[in-house]
Design an enzyme around this catalytic site. Structure first.
Site, PDB file in Angstrom:
ATOM      1  N   HIS A 189      25.184  40.267  85.804  1.00 25.59           N
ATOM      2  CA  HIS A 189      26.363  40.581  84.531  1.00 25.59           C
ATOM      3  C   HIS A 189      26.609  42.634  85.378  1.00 25.59           C
ATOM      4  O   HIS A 189      25.258  43.070  85.359  1.00 25.59           O
ATOM      5  CB  HIS A 189      25.244  40.695  83.567  1.00 25.59           C
ATOM      6  CG  HIS A 189      25.756  39.399  82.778  1.00 25.59           C
ATOM      7  ND1 HIS A 189      24.860  39.034  81.935  1.00 25.59           N
ATOM      8  CD2 HIS A 189      27.070  38.394  82.751  1.00 25.59           C
ATOM      9  CE1 HIS A 189      25.178  37.511  81.766  1.00 25.59           C
ATOM     10  NE2 HIS A 189      26.781  37.530  81.684  1.00 25.59           N
ATOM     11  N   GLU A 199      24.427  46.112  83.817  1.00 25.23           N
ATOM     12  CA  GLU A 199      23.215  45.325  83.713  1.00 25.23           C
ATOM     13  C   GLU A 199      22.291  46.138  85.040  1.00 25.23           C
ATOM     14  O   GLU A 199      22.068  45.336  85.362  1.00 25.23           O
ATOM     15  CB  GLU A 199      22.614  43.900  83.023  1.00 25.23           C
ATOM     16  CG  GLU A 199      23.089  43.598  82.541  1.00 25.23           C
ATOM     17  CD  GLU A 199      23.403  41.945  81.745  1.00 25.23           C
ATOM     18  OE1 GLU A 199      22.405  41.800  82.239  1.00 25.23           O
ATOM     19  OE2 GLU A 199      23.625  41.439  80.488  1.00 25.23           O
ATOM     20  N   HIS A 259      18.151  40.096  84.211  1.00 30.47           N
ATOM     21  CA  HIS A 259      19.057  40.591  83.395  1.00 30.47           C
ATOM     22  C   HIS A 259      18.538  41.830  82.724  1.00 30.47           C
ATOM     23  O   HIS A 259      17.500  42.096  82.648  1.00 30.47           O
ATOM     24  CB  HIS A 259      19.634  39.664  82.257  1.00 30.47           C
ATOM     25  CG  HIS A 259      20.708  38.643  82.531  1.00 30.47           C
ATOM     26  ND1 HIS A 259      21.787  38.216  82.433  1.00 30.47           N
ATOM     27  CD2 HIS A 259      20.186  37.406  83.467  1.00 30.47           C
ATOM     28  CE1 HIS A 259      22.426  36.839  83.322  1.00 30.47           C
ATOM     29  NE2 HIS A 259      21.022  36.965  83.598  1.00 30.47           N
ATOM     30  N   GLU A 301      14.717  39.426  80.430  1.00 31.84           N
ATOM     31  CA  GLU A 301      15.642  40.156  79.752  1.00 31.84           C
ATOM     32  C   GLU A 301      15.453  41.530  80.322  1.00 31.84           C
ATOM     33  O   GLU A 301      13.822  41.855  79.501  1.00 31.84           O
ATOM     34  CB  GLU A 301      16.425  40.440  78.163  1.00 31.84           C
ATOM     35  CG  GLU A 301      16.920  39.226  78.042  1.00 31.84           C
ATOM     36  CD  GLU A 301      18.812  39.742  78.346  1.00 31.84           C
ATOM     37  OE1 GLU A 301      19.249  40.246  79.339  1.00 31.84           O
ATOM     38  OE2 GLU A 301      19.269  38.429  78.556  1.00 31.84           O
TER      39      GLU A 301
HETATM   40 ZN   LIG Z   1      23.263  39.334  81.078  1.00 30.43          ZN
END
Ligand SMILES: [Zn+2]
Length: 433
Positions: A193, A196, A318, A396
């Site tokens: 992504h 990020e 992420h 995350e």
């Molecule tokens: Zn992500």
């Protein structure tokens, strides 16, 4: 939340002032008229927000106690009507993102100019930076230098992006003499992504640690890592739209004005669930599973690795939210090996939380990807479903929402230290006994 946007300006300036950043930054112009809203509530609110995102009306920035999301200039009325109809309370956090950035710009410029940073150039980048987010070119240089100085490290391009950038794969070989036995392997993916940035930054720090590790941790394993899986999106986020999430592909067969596919909705497992068929949505799944060059390259290489090694762990890095998610994301059903994934995940979280040198570590929650809402087409679900990888996760990174995607670069070092401590616990637990 105000701090969040001050930091955004700081980072915008960070990019402007970076010696190797050739393109002037105009994020605030691109983001004029965009607003940031916040809606209170748990999974019911998350479900409504998910629907609005699929329709391309909002861009969800994060779910925790509340949903924080971006509303586009043309979608404010529709979003407001929908939220009122559902009885969801919301408030505007940033009324005009573009103007806010422009106002803050002058104020913070002096601070940036007076700060001394590490250096990294397009043809000389000996270490991954901890004080600033690196450009794609700097990252590529660092990877080349890592491979040049370490006989354990091999670097290869596994494909090209739509804008013709290389997708780099780092292979760190074991220090033990090669035997005939199939070796265990781990796979790490960073930066799928675009916005990020902490993902690439932490992944590079991990590579630095792993490549120089002389302990038993990496003695007998092959480590594969794609630290920047979405180079086009990353550069677009750096140079044009800080909150860009997708890649930058244009599908000529579709008459549309919108660019890009959400690469973490483009894998085949559960394809379509919690994703969007609207090319303008931030979670657009693409025209078909693996329609994108990046996901095809990753899939091909992961499949190859799983045929020559015992692929034991897939970790997709992420931000943000400080969670360690395990599959499935596309269904509430339990994935194979869930108890073991939880156990190893908790060991990671405990080690990460310990902190270092008097600093408290980040608290990671270990939970299933489908905890709040369903989403499909992610790397970890595919690795679990197709390659039968026993341990698959989506990590995350920090923070928990104050800065969100626009995390100040002084978070790179502590975030990497915490994850490294966690990985040192996790890796031995996922290997064949
Ligand atoms: Zn992500």
């Amino acid at each position: 939340m105000r701090c969040y946007w001050v930091v955004l300006v700081l980072l915008v300036l960070d990019v402007v002032l970076a010696t190797s950043s050739p393109t002037p930054v105009n994020n605030y112009q691109v983001l004029a008229g965009h607003q940031i809203w916040r809606a209170e509530g748990g999974s019911e609110v998350a479900a409504v927000m998910g629907r609005l995102e699929e329709e391309g009306l909002v861009d969800i920035l994060g779910h925790s106690i509340a949903s924080t999301f971006r509303v586009f200039p043309g979608t404010k009325d529709s979003v407001s009507t929908s939220l009122q109809r559902e009885g969801i309370k919301y408030h505007v956090v940033v009324p005009d993102l573009g103007r806010h950035l422009a106002e803050e710009e002058r104020r913070v410029k002096r601070e940036i100019l007076s700060s001394q940073g590490e250096t990294c150039f397009e043809n000389d980048c000996p270490k991954p930076l901890t004080q600033r987010y690196m450009t794609y070119v700097e990252i590529a240089w660092y990877l080349h230098e890592l491979a040049a100085k370490s006989p354990r490290v091999e670097l290869k391009s596994i494909g090209k992006t739509f804008e013709n950038r290389d997708i780099w794969l780092v292979h760190i070989k074991p220090t033990a003499k090669e035997g005939t036995k199939k070796r265990d392997a781990i796979w790490m993916e960073g930066g799928i992504h675009a916005r990020e940035w902490i993902s690439e930054a932490v992944t590079l720090q991990l590579l630095d640690k792993l490549a120089s590790d002389d302990t038993t941790l990496t003695r007998n394993i092959d480590i594969y890592c794609v630290p920047i899986a979405n180079p086009d999106g990353y550069e677009y986020s750096r140079n044009t739209d800080r909150l860009w999430r997708k890649n930058r592909a244009i599908d000529p067969s579709m008459e549309r004005d919108c660019t890009g596919v959400d690469l973490n909705r483009n894998w085949s497992t559960g394809y379509g669930v919690g994703a969007s068929t609207n090319p303008c949505s931030e979670v657009y799944q693409g025209s078909a599973p693996f329609s994108e060059l990046e996901t095809r390259a990753l899939k091909k290489e992961m499949t190859r690795v799983s045929s020559v090694n015992n692929l034991r762990l897939v970790m997709a890095v992420h931000s943000f939210g400080q969670k360690l998610y395990h599959p499935w994301g596309f269904t509430k059903k339990e994935a194979p090996n869930t108890a073991e994934m939880k156990k190893a995940g908790l060991a990671f979280a405990q080690a990460a939380a310990k902190g270092s040198r008097g600093r408290k570590g980040a608290q990671y929650e270990v939970t299933s990807s489908s905890e709040l809402y369903l989403a499909s087409g992610a790397t970890d679900d595919w690795a679990k479903a197709t390659l039968d990888v026993p341990y698959a996760y989506t990590l995350e990174l920090p923070d928990e929402g104050l800065h969100g995607f626009v995390l100040p670069s002084n978070f790179i070092k502590p975030a990497a230290q915490d994850v490294w401590r966690g990985m040192k616990k996790l890796i031995p637990m996922v290997l064949n006994k």
